[in-house]
Structures are given as C-alpha cells and as structure tokens.
Motif scaffolding. Sequence first.
Motif, PDB file in Angstrom:
ATOM      1  N   PHE A 183     -31.993  31.434  42.225  1.00  0.00           N
ATOM      2  CA  PHE A 183     -32.964  31.786  43.265  1.00  0.00           C
ATOM      3  C   PHE A 183     -32.267  32.329  44.506  1.00  0.00           C
ATOM      4  CE2 PHE A 183     -35.221  30.856  47.161  1.00  0.00           C
ATOM      5  CZ  PHE A 183     -36.438  31.473  46.927  1.00  0.00           C
ATOM      6  N   GLU A 184     -31.274  31.600  44.989  1.00  0.00           N
ATOM      7  CA  GLU A 184     -30.606  32.015  46.227  1.00  0.00           C
ATOM      8  C   GLU A 184     -29.872  33.338  46.031  1.00  0.00           C
ATOM      9  OE1 GLU A 184     -28.242  28.812  47.809  1.00  0.00           O
ATOM     10  OE2 GLU A 184     -29.848  27.336  47.513  1.00  0.00           O
ATOM     11  N   ARG A 185     -29.174  33.478  44.911  1.00  0.00           N
ATOM     12  CA  ARG A 185     -28.453  34.722  44.642  1.00  0.00           C
ATOM     13  C   ARG A 185     -29.427  35.903  44.571  1.00  0.00           C
ATOM     14  NH1 ARG A 185     -23.966  36.675  41.396  1.00  0.00           N
ATOM     15  NH2 ARG A 185     -23.977  38.927  41.769  1.00  0.00           N
ATOM     16  N   SER A 186     -30.571  35.701  43.937  1.00  0.00           N
ATOM     17  CA  SER A 186     -31.525  36.797  43.768  1.00  0.00           C
ATOM     18  C   SER A 186     -32.145  37.219  45.089  1.00  0.00           C
ATOM     19  CB  SER A 186     -32.621  36.403  42.777  1.00  0.00           C
ATOM     20  OG  SER A 186     -33.435  35.366  43.293  1.00  0.00           O
ATOM     21  N   ARG A 187     -32.206  36.310  46.075  1.00  0.00           N
ATOM     22  CA  ARG A 187     -32.745  36.676  47.385  1.00  0.00           C
ATOM     23  C   ARG A 187     -31.702  37.433  48.207  1.00  0.00           C
ATOM     24  NH1 ARG A 187     -36.143  35.126  43.853  1.00  0.00           N
ATOM     25  NH2 ARG A 187     -38.236  34.984  44.693  1.00  0.00           N
ATOM     26  N   GLN A 188     -30.460  37.133  47.982  1.00  0.00           N
ATOM     27  CA  GLN A 188     -29.396  37.848  48.677  1.00  0.00           C
ATOM     28  C   GLN A 188     -29.139  39.217  48.049  1.00  0.00           C
ATOM     29  OE1 GLN A 188     -26.277  34.999  48.184  1.00  0.00           O
ATOM     30  NE2 GLN A 188     -27.311  33.435  49.410  1.00  0.00           N
ATOM     31  N   ASP A 189     -29.336  39.314  46.747  1.00  0.00           N
ATOM     32  CA  ASP A 189     -29.065  40.553  46.015  1.00  0.00           C
ATOM     33  C   ASP A 189     -30.175  40.747  44.981  1.00  0.00           C
ATOM     34  OD1 ASP A 189     -28.080  42.696  44.628  1.00  0.00           O
ATOM     35  OD2 ASP A 189     -26.305  41.681  43.843  1.00  0.00           O
ATOM     36  N   PRO A 190     -31.326  41.312  45.387  1.00  0.00           N
ATOM     37  CA  PRO A 190     -32.474  41.419  44.475  1.00  0.00           C
ATOM     38  C   PRO A 190     -32.167  42.151  43.175  1.00  0.00           C
ATOM     39  CG  PRO A 190     -33.155  41.860  46.735  1.00  0.00           C
ATOM     40  CD  PRO A 190     -31.646  41.779  46.750  1.00  0.00           C
ATOM     41  N   ASP A 191     -31.289  43.135  43.200  1.00  0.00           N
ATOM     42  CA  ASP A 191     -30.993  43.879  41.981  1.00  0.00           C
ATOM     43  C   ASP A 191     -30.283  43.016  40.939  1.00  0.00           C
ATOM     44  OD1 ASP A 191     -32.108  46.130  43.098  1.00  0.00           O
ATOM     45  OD2 ASP A 191     -30.196  46.979  43.750  1.00  0.00           O
ATOM     46  N   TRP A 192     -29.592  41.964  41.407  1.00  0.00           N
ATOM     47  CA  TRP A 192     -28.821  41.126  40.484  1.00  0.00           C
ATOM     48  C   TRP A 192     -29.706  40.429  39.456  1.00  0.00           C
ATOM     49  CZ3 TRP A 192     -29.449  35.796  40.119  1.00  0.00           C
ATOM     50  CH2 TRP A 192     -28.551  35.150  39.255  1.00  0.00           C
ATOM     51  N   SER A 193     -30.953  40.092  39.821  1.00  0.00           N
ATOM     52  CA  SER A 193     -31.794  39.325  38.901  1.00  0.00           C
ATOM     53  C   SER A 193     -32.126  40.107  37.631  1.00  0.00           C
ATOM     54  CB  SER A 193     -33.078  38.866  39.595  1.00  0.00           C
ATOM     55  OG  SER A 193     -33.826  39.969  40.060  1.00  0.00           O
ATOM     56  N   ALA A 194     -31.828  41.411  37.611  1.00  0.00           N
ATOM     57  CA  ALA A 194     -31.970  42.160  36.367  1.00  0.00           C
ATOM     58  C   ALA A 194     -31.078  41.594  35.271  1.00  0.00           C
ATOM     59  CB  ALA A 194     -31.643  43.632  36.599  1.00  0.00           C
ATOM     60  N   ALA A 195     -30.054  40.793  35.654  1.00  0.00           N
ATOM     61  CA  ALA A 195     -29.141  40.198  34.677  1.00  0.00           C
ATOM     62  C   ALA A 195     -29.852  39.239  33.728  1.00  0.00           C
ATOM     63  CB  ALA A 195     -28.006  39.458  35.392  1.00  0.00           C
ATOM     64  N   CYS A 196     -31.039  38.750  34.101  1.00  0.00           N
ATOM     65  CA  CYS A 196     -31.782  37.870  33.185  1.00  0.00           C
ATOM     66  C   CYS A 196     -33.264  38.231  33.109  1.00  0.00           C
ATOM     67  CB  CYS A 196     -31.610  36.402  33.580  1.00  0.00           C
ATOM     68  SG  CYS A 196     -32.305  35.947  35.177  1.00  0.00           S
ATOM     69  N   ARG A 197     -33.635  39.419  33.593  1.00  0.00           N
ATOM     70  CA  ARG A 197     -35.046  39.827  33.559  1.00  0.00           C
ATOM     71  C   ARG A 197     -35.342  40.608  32.291  1.00  0.00           C
ATOM     72  NH1 ARG A 197     -35.687  41.612  38.324  1.00  0.00           N
ATOM     73  NH2 ARG A 197     -36.976  39.882  39.098  1.00  0.00           N
TER      74      ARG A 197
END
Length: 566
Positions: free
Chosen positions: A230-244
């Motif tokens: 959650f925290e990482r995805s708020r700092q770097d929204p594009d990163w959450s593509a790693a598990c989307r």
Amino acid sequence: MTAHGDGARSVDVTVAYNVPTRMRDGAVLRADVYRPAAGGPYPVLLARLPYGKSVPMTASMLDPLGLARDGFIVVIQDTRGRFASEGDWEPWTYEEADGYDTVRWAAALADSNGRVGMIGASYFGNTQWMAALAKPPELKAIAPQITWSDPDDGLFSRGGAIELGINLPWSLAQGVDTLMRRHGDDPTALGPALGALIEDLDQVTSFGYGELPAGRHPAFQRHGIREIGFERSRQDPDWSAACRVAGRQAEVELPSLNIGGWYDIFNQGTLDNYVESRAAGRPATLIMGPWTHANFTGQIGDVNFGAAASADLIGFRGRSIDLQSAWFRQWLTPDSAPSGPDLPPVLLFVMGANQWREEQQWPLARAVDTDLFLRADGGLAFDAPQADEGSDTYVYDPDDPVPTTGGALLMSSEFRSGPLDQAAVEERSDVLVYTTEPLTEDMEVTGRVRALVHAATDAPTTDWVVRLCDVAPEGISLNVVDGIVRANTTPGEFTEHAVDLWSTSYVFRAGHRLRVQITSSNFPRWDRNLNTGAPLDSGTGYRPAHQEIAHDAARPSRISIPIVRP
C-alpha cells in the motif's frame, strides 16, 4: 530422496531439494523438484511462493507427492529474496520477469515434455498471472486460486480505505525471514531483532492495528521491513502494475481455472479475472465455494454448509487438487485420455440452498438487478419512498469504531472470517439497521450487490460502510456481503455515494428477512477514517463526525441485489 506410493497411486517419486536456477540478472532461485521415478516425458506444474517451499502448509495445499504420482513433474520455488533463494525481498516487483525465466527453465528439465502449467493460491496465484503476462512460450495453462485482480480492490485497499487487517500482520510475518537473513551472521543482533518483531506480531490486535499514521505504519519503520505494498503504491503509483491483473487479462492467451470463495478477501478479484478472460475469448473455468481465504471446509464462520461444500468433496466430484490435476492434463498432455469429471464453465456453491450448481456463464443473464429501498422506522422495501420520510443520524467516533465481525477478510487470528452473528454490531448507536418484512418465499441473490447511499456529514472526509445480512426467524443476523467507500465531502451537503459490496450466491429462505447495515467503520479490517482530511501517511489526530442518511423520494438510498427467479 525417493518417496513411495500410497497404494492408490503406487508410483515412486524422487525429490531433489534446493535445485538452483539463475535469473537473467544473476540471482539464483531455488526449488524443490518432485518427479515420477520412471522416465518421462511428463508435463510440469510450477508453483512460486514466498512462504517457504518446504513448510507443511505448502505441501498440504499443493500435494506435490500426489501430483507427481499422477504423472507430473512438480516444481515448488522460493521467490526472490525468500528462504533458499537469493536476492532482495520486495513483494511483487520481480515476479513477472522471474516467472518468465523460471517457466523456461522448468520446461527444459530432464523428462519434461516441454509444457508447463502453474498452480497455487493467493500470492502464488498472482505469480501465475504475472508469469502468464510475460508470455513464456512453454506456459500452457494456469490455475490461480483466491487471488486478486486489482490490488486496490482487496489487497492494498478497498473503496479508498487501507486493507489494514491483512496489511499489518502479513507484512510483519514476512519480516521474520527478512531479519533472519539480515542478521544471520550475528546472533547477538538477531535475537533482539526477532524478539521485537514477534512482540509486535503478537500485539497486532491489542496495539498495532491502532497505531497511527495508518498510511505509513510505525511498525514497518521500527523493523525496517517491506510492507504488502500500500505505502509503496502511494509513493510510486506505476509500481503497482507489478501485481495488477485488472485490464490485462486479454493479454493472457491461455486457459485458466479460477477458484475462489464467497467469503475470501479476494472474492471479487477471482470473479473479475474469470469474466475478463472469457470476454477475451479465452477458455476460462470458474469454481466458487462458500470458503474463506484459509478455510475450505463446510463449516464457515457460524454456518455449517454441509460436508459436500468442502474442497475435499466439491459436491462429490472429488478433491480440488484432483480436479485441478485432471484439468491440467487436458492442456499439458492433450493426447491423453480424460482423467476426471468434466467441469462446466462455472461451478457455484449456492449458500442457503447449500448446493453446488453448474452454470454456463457469470454473471447470470437471468439475474435481475432489483432495488431495495431504505424506509422510515428502519424499514427496507421494494417500494420506493413516495414522500419525505426524513433521515436517520448517528455519530461516528474514530476512537470507538465498529469492530470487524466476520466477512470476506484475512486478518490476525483473533478475527474470524465468514458469516457471524451480528447482534453486538447491530446494538451499537453508530450502526443504522433497515430490515424487510419476512419473505413469503425463497429468494435467490446471485451476482454483484451494490448500494447507493444519500449521505451527509459535518467532516471534510469520512467513510460509508454498507452490509447485507440474512435474518433468521429466531432473530439471528448473519452477514452476507459488505463494502466501503472513502469520500471527500462538502460538510453538510448530501451526496450520493456508490458502495460496491462485491458478489455472492445466497438463498434467503422463506420466513427470513433481508437486513442492511449502514455505518462508517469496520475496524481493523479497514483503517479508520480520522474525519480530518489529513494525509494518510501523516495523520494522527481525529474527530467525531455527525452522519446523516436520507431515505425520501428525492434522495432514495437503496441497495441493488441480483435476484434469480426459479
């Protein structure tokens, strides 16, 4: 090592432990490989997980010896930075590339027929999707169980609220291996570090869940560990593509067997992945039981759905793992004879009726979305209000939130998932309750449930939680589905808020009543809205909010349920 057969499947199995494979960046990941002792060729089943390839939970869920006796080479790999595998532990980040490299390696193992399937649940359901998105040519089928589609719809957050219930204990538990690797050469440092982490893990419910700020949790800072994302995805929204997976299912040109549970924390993700795969023309199959994330028996929460509901029987079709074995065989050894019962496109467990039912599609075309309206004096009816019936009020205090009581959740062990008696919740002054008259005939609700709530608050931001319940003639109220939405508001102004309660298949019996709860918290499953508007990563102060729910002709608050007629 050689393992011998159990009589029913008298095939010797050899096991090689910690077999290395090198990723493209040089990191060496290690796997245990189970194979029939006789020469191949055999198809390969691969599972990639962060929880330890040799722990009893893994063997229980995957049954690698049984699958090897069925004629598969089974590869169970520790993901990067976990247990026997090298590299830096960072949830999700490397799973697409590492999945691709591992599939290619597994396909080239001795006695392999060159065709690979992937198997597993939750995190290692997602590793399947990510590998499939990378498109290794040898990957021919996946069977993801109880896994998500959009991480912001059940993993990191839901409706804008943090999935605190899973985030904190999961992240702390994964931190154990992190600290053991970090301090492995210094026992004097390892002992205190592990002791402090375990203390926090043991005190998640009594202390940790309540720590603030929830969006930058102090526990992760104390121990220097990775959090679920959650925290990482708020700092770097594009990163959450790693598990989307959401929005990308059509890129996976493979058959998929999607297995989920009505009370699983990733209920809707399983359904969404199936729906989008079918919409893209892929050969997808869906099985939905009454299960939670960790309980696949017939006793779920306070309800016994019957022995046939369990994943060991599935309506006497056989064990889940055996159905998966037969399903994989048709895709990985297509010239072989069928080895199990044919699965329909959709196999649903209909709760209340407590029966498995075969369907050709999801959602059901014959399900009719039907509105139930909040009415005066706690009523709930199919007739819309025709006049000014006023509104109902309550005070939501973040210092005394509504406690999580059942549902589709995965939390610390103090919190049971599934359908639970809602008496203590419904007695609270900050929970509004609306109930129908007793039903004169059975009513089946199968599909997605949504609510539209006309609400006002005196706070700049607050949450709205809606729950659908089944009330038995003796008065016991059991939760069926629920949802939350976090809203930024104009204080004092009524706004219509859409709340997604996800999906179910449930028969409300004649004589029972439907009930809707409306409140502003479900803690600690979801983090508390502090009602101040302060950022999640820094807010620590809070204030009560005065809430108002309208139910009149101009502002008809309602819940939409998909009714299936006989």
